[in-house]
Design a protein around this motif. Structure first.
Motif, PDB file in Angstrom:
ATOM      1  N   GLU A  17       0.683  -1.145  -0.393  1.00 21.37           N
ATOM      2  CA  GLU A  17       0.227   0.068  -0.252  1.00 21.37           C
ATOM      3  C   GLU A  17       0.881   0.915  -0.154  1.00 21.37           C
ATOM      4  N   ASN A  52      -8.450  -1.624   1.594  1.00 21.54           N
ATOM      5  CA  ASN A  52      -7.553  -1.363   2.226  1.00 21.54           C
ATOM      6  C   ASN A  52      -8.036  -2.071   3.757  1.00 21.54           C
ATOM      7  N   TYR A 114      -2.271   0.892  -4.226  1.00 20.03           N
ATOM      8  CA  TYR A 114      -1.291  -0.130  -4.106  1.00 20.03           C
ATOM      9  C   TYR A 114       0.127  -0.138  -4.993  1.00 20.03           C
TER      10      TYR A 114
END
Length: 133
Positions: A17, A52, A114
């Motif tokens: 991330e 996420n 990402y």
């Protein structure tokens, strides 16, 4: 404004991330409205936006990509032996664009940005281009 970011990956397939890194670049730019382009210049890596909140999503995405694009296949011809990483990169794509509004990235509640590594471990770079408007 164009920014270059470095990133290290530690596995053959990995989703790291980079949302906070992108947000920090946006904040330091002083630009409050426009678009932000996140671009990966590598043929065996990509940029994705996805959930996420639950780390199992990354696991499941990488698992399924491995099923669709196995590392070894009797008909692969690419001499470097990393055809699967090229196919995964094509699937994720090299870039994502995010709207910048009042100094904030307009991402959904559960979304993150990402860097997707498919031929690691490696030391890579990606670019962030902020366009005011």
């Amino acid at each position: 404004m164009l920014y270059t970011k470095s990133i290290s990956t530690f596995a053959r397939d990995e989703m790291k991330e980079i949302t906070r890194d992108v947000e920090q670049v946006v904040q330091s730019s002083g630009i409050r409205n426009g678009t932000v382009l996140i671009y990966c210049p590598h043929t065996t890596a990509g940029i994705a936006i996805n959930e996420n909140a639950d780390p199992d999503v990354k696991h499941d995405v990488l698992l399924r990509l491995d099923e669709v694009y196995p590392w070894e296949h009797p008909q692969y011809r690419h001499a470097e032996g990393n055809t699967a990483s090229h196919l995964k990169s094509i699937t994720t794509g090299p870039s994502q664009t995010v709207i910048l509004h009042e100094g904030r990235l307009l991402l959904g509640r559960w979304q993150g940005i990402y860097f997707c590594e498919f031929d690691g471990p490696r030391h890579r770079e990606y670019f962030i281009k902020i366009m005011e408007g």
